[in-house]
Design a protein around this motif. Structure first.
Motif, PDB file in Angstrom:
ATOM      1  N   GLU A   1      -4.097 -15.512  -4.352  1.00 51.90           N
ATOM      2  CA  GLU A   1      -3.405 -16.717  -4.837  1.00 51.90           C
ATOM      3  C   GLU A   1      -3.961 -17.136  -6.190  1.00 51.90           C
ATOM      4  O   GLU A   1      -3.216 -17.497  -7.108  1.00 51.90           O
ATOM      5  CB  GLU A   1      -3.535 -17.850  -3.812  1.00 51.90           C
ATOM      6  N   THR A   2      -5.279 -17.085  -6.336  1.00 47.03           N
ATOM      7  CA  THR A   2      -5.903 -17.408  -7.626  1.00 47.03           C
ATOM      8  C   THR A   2      -5.475 -16.411  -8.702  1.00 47.03           C
ATOM      9  O   THR A   2      -5.163 -16.790  -9.833  1.00 47.03           O
ATOM     10  CB  THR A   2      -7.443 -17.404  -7.479  1.00 47.03           C
ATOM     11  N   TYR A   3      -5.454 -15.156  -8.346  1.00 46.44           N
ATOM     12  CA  TYR A   3      -5.026 -14.104  -9.276  1.00 46.44           C
ATOM     13  C   TYR A   3      -3.583 -14.335  -9.727  1.00 46.44           C
ATOM     14  O   TYR A   3      -3.267 -14.294 -10.913  1.00 46.44           O
ATOM     15  CB  TYR A   3      -5.176 -12.755  -8.575  1.00 46.44           C
ATOM     16  N   ARG A   4      -2.706 -14.619  -8.759  1.00 45.10           N
ATOM     17  CA  ARG A   4      -1.299 -14.848  -9.086  1.00 45.10           C
ATOM     18  C   ARG A   4      -1.137 -16.072  -9.977  1.00 45.10           C
ATOM     19  O   ARG A   4      -0.341 -16.074 -10.925  1.00 45.10           O
ATOM     20  CB  ARG A   4      -0.483 -14.999  -7.807  1.00 45.10           C
TER      21      ARG A   4
ATOM     22  N   GLY B   1       0.794  -1.219   0.000  1.00 48.54           N
ATOM     23  CA  GLY B   1       0.000   0.000   0.000  1.00 48.54           C
ATOM     24  C   GLY B   1       0.818   1.255   0.000  1.00 48.54           C
ATOM     25  O   GLY B   1       2.030   1.239   0.207  1.00 48.54           O
ATOM     26  N   MET B   2       0.113   2.369  -0.262  1.00 47.61           N
ATOM     27  CA  MET B   2       0.745   3.686  -0.310  1.00 47.61           C
ATOM     28  C   MET B   2       0.880   4.310   1.069  1.00 47.61           C
ATOM     29  O   MET B   2       1.788   5.064   1.330  1.00 47.61           O
ATOM     30  CB  MET B   2      -0.082   4.616  -1.193  1.00 47.61           C
ATOM     31  N   SER B   3      -0.080   3.989   1.954  1.00 45.41           N
ATOM     32  CA  SER B   3      -0.056   4.549   3.307  1.00 45.41           C
ATOM     33  C   SER B   3      -0.914   3.665   4.204  1.00 45.41           C
ATOM     34  O   SER B   3      -1.581   2.748   3.734  1.00 45.41           O
ATOM     35  CB  SER B   3      -0.603   5.977   3.303  1.00 45.41           C
ATOM     36  N   GLU B   4      -0.901   3.984   5.478  1.00 44.55           N
ATOM     37  CA  GLU B   4      -1.705   3.215   6.427  1.00 44.55           C
ATOM     38  C   GLU B   4      -3.179   3.224   6.077  1.00 44.55           C
ATOM     39  O   GLU B   4      -3.888   2.260   6.319  1.00 44.55           O
ATOM     40  CB  GLU B   4      -1.529   3.777   7.836  1.00 44.55           C
ATOM     41  N   THR B   5      -3.636   4.327   5.510  1.00 44.55           N
ATOM     42  CA  THR B   5      -5.060   4.480   5.237  1.00 44.55           C
ATOM     43  C   THR B   5      -5.436   4.215   3.786  1.00 44.55           C
ATOM     44  O   THR B   5      -6.609   4.224   3.451  1.00 44.55           O
ATOM     45  CB  THR B   5      -5.528   5.898   5.616  1.00 44.55           C
ATOM     46  N   ASP B   6      -4.459   4.000   2.912  1.00 42.10           N
ATOM     47  CA  ASP B   6      -4.741   3.805   1.494  1.00 42.10           C
ATOM     48  C   ASP B   6      -3.812   2.752   0.913  1.00 42.10           C
ATOM     49  O   ASP B   6      -2.676   3.044   0.553  1.00 42.10           O
ATOM     50  CB  ASP B   6      -4.565   5.128   0.734  1.00 42.10           C
ATOM     51  N   THR B   7      -4.318   1.525   0.808  1.00 48.72           N
ATOM     52  CA  THR B   7      -3.473   0.486   0.215  1.00 48.72           C
ATOM     53  C   THR B   7      -3.402   0.652  -1.291  1.00 48.72           C
ATOM     54  O   THR B   7      -2.464   0.201  -1.919  1.00 48.72           O
ATOM     55  CB  THR B   7      -4.011  -0.930   0.515  1.00 48.72           C
ATOM     56  N   SER B   8      -4.415   1.282  -1.875  1.00 54.65           N
ATOM     57  CA  SER B   8      -4.578   1.429  -3.325  1.00 54.65           C
ATOM     58  C   SER B   8      -4.476   0.083  -4.030  1.00 54.65           C
ATOM     59  O   SER B   8      -4.004  -0.027  -5.151  1.00 54.65           O
ATOM     60  CB  SER B   8      -3.629   2.487  -3.887  1.00 54.65           C
ATOM     61  N   MET B   9      -4.931  -0.942  -3.343  1.00 57.31           N
ATOM     62  CA  MET B   9      -4.973  -2.294  -3.886  1.00 57.31           C
ATOM     63  C   MET B   9      -6.427  -2.759  -3.936  1.00 57.31           C
ATOM     64  O   MET B   9      -7.247  -2.332  -3.136  1.00 57.31           O
ATOM     65  CB  MET B   9      -4.195  -3.264  -2.988  1.00 57.31           C
ATOM     66  N   MET B  10      -6.724  -3.638  -4.886  1.00 60.53           N
ATOM     67  CA  MET B  10      -8.053  -4.264  -4.896  1.00 60.53           C
ATOM     68  C   MET B  10      -8.243  -5.030  -3.598  1.00 60.53           C
ATOM     69  O   MET B  10      -7.300  -5.598  -3.069  1.00 60.53           O
ATOM     70  CB  MET B  10      -8.162  -5.251  -6.056  1.00 60.53           C
ATOM     71  N   SER B  11      -9.462  -5.033  -3.118  1.00 59.12           N
ATOM     72  CA  SER B  11      -9.702  -5.843  -1.928  1.00 59.12           C
ATOM     73  C   SER B  11      -9.790  -7.302  -2.346  1.00 59.12           C
ATOM     74  O   SER B  11     -10.246  -7.635  -3.433  1.00 59.12           O
ATOM     75  CB  SER B  11     -10.988  -5.406  -1.235  1.00 59.12           C
ATOM     76  N   GLY B  12      -9.300  -8.143  -1.515  1.00 61.72           N
ATOM     77  CA  GLY B  12      -9.338  -9.575  -1.786  1.00 61.72           C
ATOM     78  C   GLY B  12      -8.623 -10.307  -0.671  1.00 61.72           C
ATOM     79  O   GLY B  12      -7.638  -9.803  -0.136  1.00 61.72           O
ATOM     80  N   ASP B  13      -9.132 -11.498  -0.341  1.00 55.76           N
ATOM     81  CA  ASP B  13      -8.473 -12.266   0.710  1.00 55.76           C
ATOM     82  C   ASP B  13      -7.298 -13.036   0.110  1.00 55.76           C
ATOM     83  O   ASP B  13      -7.026 -12.978  -1.087  1.00 55.76           O
ATOM     84  CB  ASP B  13      -9.469 -13.184   1.411  1.00 55.76           C
ATOM     85  N   ALA B  14      -6.601 -13.769   0.964  1.00 57.71           N
ATOM     86  CA  ALA B  14      -5.409 -14.497   0.526  1.00 57.71           C
ATOM     87  C   ALA B  14      -5.725 -15.469  -0.602  1.00 57.71           C
ATOM     88  O   ALA B  14      -4.939 -15.613  -1.553  1.00 57.71           O
ATOM     89  CB  ALA B  14      -4.779 -15.229   1.711  1.00 57.71           C
TER      90      ALA B  14
END
Length: 199
Positions: free
Chosen positions: A182-185, A165-178
């Protein structure tokens, strides 16, 4: 200072501070070993990136404009080991390096406040005759360098403990669990292998 100069300075400060904050945030919560350990074949490490960034700010936004900060930087001396600005010795504490970086910010910000953006400076380590640049150019160069190293730090931190993430309050990443990640990767790996078979 003109109104447009003030707006430009405000924009430059905002982007520079965002990069500084992101770079330092990548150290939060990590033990000493993890902030120092080399994570790439060329030795890239988190605390070294901060040490390097401090020297960049003190050089480009201090010395270059005749405003030395008076901070001793022994790793920049002629007798220093190669690449000494890219890692912290065991004697250089995290607090010392991050404190140096914060003092470099303050000094750089004071330079930006004191001088017009079209002020010309001379970079001491550039070749004679090609060593001039404006304050505006110097700040843009420092922003680009700091953002680049914040990106390095982002990757290193993900490799260490998975934090992103970019900061504590903004990961700027799609939400998704582990499981989602893993499926995406796996999907990316499959696409890479398919494309690789065409080589």
């Amino acid at each position: 200072m003109t109104a447009s100069d003030g707006t430009a300075k405000s924009d430059l400060r905002r982007y520079l501070q965002s990069a500084r904050d992101a770079l330092l945030w990548k150290l939060d919560g990590l033990p000493e070993y993890d902030v120092r350990r080399p994570m790439t074949p060329t030795g890239t490490n988190l605390l070294g990136l901060v040490k390097h960034a401090a020297g960049v700010e003190l050089g480009y936004l201090g010395d270059t404009f005749g405003r030395p900060a008076g901070e001793p930087l022994p790793w920049t001396e002629e007798a220093a080991a190669g690449n000494a600005d890219m890692w912290a010795t065991a004697e250089e504490s995290r607090e010392y390096i991050t404190g140096l970086y914060r003092r470099a910010w303050a000094h750089a910000d004071a330079t930006l406040e004191a001088l017009p953006l079209d002020t010309t400076g001379r970079v001491p380590w550039w070749p004679d005759g090609r060593d001039e640049l404006t304050l505006h150019h110097a700040v843009v160069r420092v922003i680009a360098d700091t953002q680049r190293h914040a990106g390095h730090a982002d990757i290193l931190r993900e490799l260490i403990d998975g934090e992103v993430g970019m900061s504590e309050t903004d990961t700027s990443m799609m939400s998704g669990d582990a499981a989602w990640w893993e499926t995406y990767r796996a999907r990316l790996e499959q696409a890479a292998r398919q494309a690789g078979r065409r080589d």
